[in-house]
Design an enzyme around this catalytic site. Structure first.
Site, PDB file in Angstrom:
ATOM      1  N   SER A  68     -18.240  10.497   6.949  1.00 30.74           N
ATOM      2  CA  SER A  68     -18.642  11.655   7.792  1.00 30.74           C
ATOM      3  C   SER A  68     -17.824  12.874   7.403  1.00 30.74           C
ATOM      4  O   SER A  68     -16.611  12.625   6.912  1.00 30.74           O
ATOM      5  CB  SER A  68     -18.546  11.509   9.272  1.00 30.74           C
ATOM      6  OG  SER A  68     -19.498  10.744   9.608  1.00 30.74           O
TER       7      SER A  68
HETATM    8  N1  SAM Z   1     -17.770   6.307  10.912  1.00 30.40           N
HETATM    9  C1  SAM Z   1     -17.971   6.258   9.581  1.00 30.40           C
HETATM   10  C2  SAM Z   1     -16.823   6.720   8.856  1.00 30.40           C
HETATM   11  O1  SAM Z   1     -15.765   7.327   9.298  1.00 30.40           O
HETATM   12  O2  SAM Z   1     -16.946   6.378   7.630  1.00 30.40           O
HETATM   13  C3  SAM Z   1     -19.159   7.141   9.402  1.00 30.40           C
HETATM   14  C4  SAM Z   1     -20.217   6.140   8.786  1.00 30.40           C
HETATM   15  S1  SAM Z   1     -21.753   6.698   8.355  1.00 30.40           S
HETATM   16  C5  SAM Z   1     -21.996   8.242   8.501  1.00 30.40           C
HETATM   17  C6  SAM Z   1     -22.815   5.840   9.569  1.00 30.40           C
HETATM   18  C7  SAM Z   1     -22.411   4.196   9.747  1.00 30.40           C
HETATM   19  O3  SAM Z   1     -23.381   3.645  10.433  1.00 30.40           O
HETATM   20  C8  SAM Z   1     -23.154   3.833   8.017  1.00 30.40           C
HETATM   21  O4  SAM Z   1     -21.987   2.900   7.787  1.00 30.40           O
HETATM   22  C9  SAM Z   1     -24.225   2.621   8.618  1.00 30.40           C
HETATM   23  O5  SAM Z   1     -24.285   1.613   7.752  1.00 30.40           O
HETATM   24  C10 SAM Z   1     -23.786   2.447   9.960  1.00 30.40           C
HETATM   25  N2  SAM Z   1     -24.984   1.986  10.831  1.00 30.40           N
HETATM   26  C11 SAM Z   1     -26.319   2.390  10.911  1.00 30.40           C
HETATM   27  N3  SAM Z   1     -26.770   1.841  12.240  1.00 30.40           N
HETATM   28  C12 SAM Z   1     -25.923   0.754  12.495  1.00 30.40           C
HETATM   29  C13 SAM Z   1     -26.255  -0.008  13.516  1.00 30.40           C
HETATM   30  N4  SAM Z   1     -27.186  -0.455  14.290  1.00 30.40           N
HETATM   31  N5  SAM Z   1     -25.054  -0.846  13.869  1.00 30.40           N
HETATM   32  C14 SAM Z   1     -23.768  -0.693  13.209  1.00 30.40           C
HETATM   33  N6  SAM Z   1     -23.884   0.319  12.178  1.00 30.40           N
HETATM   34  C15 SAM Z   1     -24.874   0.981  11.857  1.00 30.40           C
END
Ligand code: SAM
Length: 218
Positions: A68
């Protein structure tokens, strides 16, 4: 696995600049700014892209996902009002950067990721950097019932609606921060649990997240 973790004057200088940038954009919580100034964001990038690490932008981390934007990380963190020792559930570990920020603030972090490759990477990289959240692989849209309740829950992917299950897994007095909207844009929503079945909801600014994919999501 060998990682190249070098934090030299160039990266430290760029990190200071990043703190100034997000401060100008409205982040006021000194503790959050200090955490952003401390966590080496370039460690989450391939060395080829270190020159991108301290720009206030989201960046691809593989598997179609992103780390992000620092401003977004700071914005969500500020809304959580983290107190030392808070038990925090993060849904969407991704690179692990947000988890490190929460750990810097003294939270006990439970973080869940649905993409196996990202999960495998973070369980190695974060402890190597000295950050030790509790890692989980799976669908976080249902929360993690076995470890509930949580003082705070942060969702770092865009949801179509607020999953009921997450509200159940909050302590009374707890806060959920979640982007809610369509595939294009989402509004940041905060929900304060004021009683067992009572909630106070605030709808804030617009963001653009990758989708929350799962049983209680897209
Ligand atoms: N917090 C992260 C960072 O600091 O890098 C940002 C990650 S990205 C914007 C969002 C993440 O949510 C992705 O890695 C995606 O695979 C994960 N994601 C999406 N749906 C999800 C779910 N149902 N359970 C767990 N992770 C999920």
């Amino acid at each position: 696995m060998a990682y190249k973790f070098v934090d030299n004057y160039r990266e430290r200088g760029a990190r200071k600049q990043l703190v100034e940038t997000i401060k100008k954009k409205g982040i006021a919580d000194e503790r959050v700014l200090k955490a952003i100034g401390k966590v080496p964001r370039h460690f989450f990038f391939d060395e080829t892209f270190w020159n991108q690490a301290y720009k206030d932008i989201a960046f691809p981390i593989g598997e179609g996902q992103t780390i992000s934007q620092p401003y977004t990380v700071a914005y969500q963190t500020e809304l959580l009002h983290i107190k030392k020792g808070d038990k925090v559930l993060e849904i969407g570990t991704g690179s692990g950067y947000q988890a490190c920020i929460l750990l810097e603030l003294g939270a006990d972090v439970y973080t869940i990721e649905r993409q196996e490759k990202l999960y495998e990477r973070t369980i190695q990289v974060l402890p190597y950097m000295g950050y030790k959240p509790h890692f989980f692989l799976g669908d976080g849209s249902k929360g993690i019932r076995e470890h509930a309740p949580y003082d705070k829950i942060i969702v770092t992917a865009g949801a179509p609606t607020v999953p009921e299950e997450l509200l159940k897994q909050l302590t009374v007095g707890g806060i959920l921060v979640i982007p809610v909207g369509n595939a294009e844009t989402q509004k940041m929503v905060t929900i304060l649990k004021t009683g067992e079945n009572d909630f106070e909801k605030h709808v804030l600014d617009t963001f653009r997240f990758v989708p929350l994919v799962g049983d209680k999501a897209w």
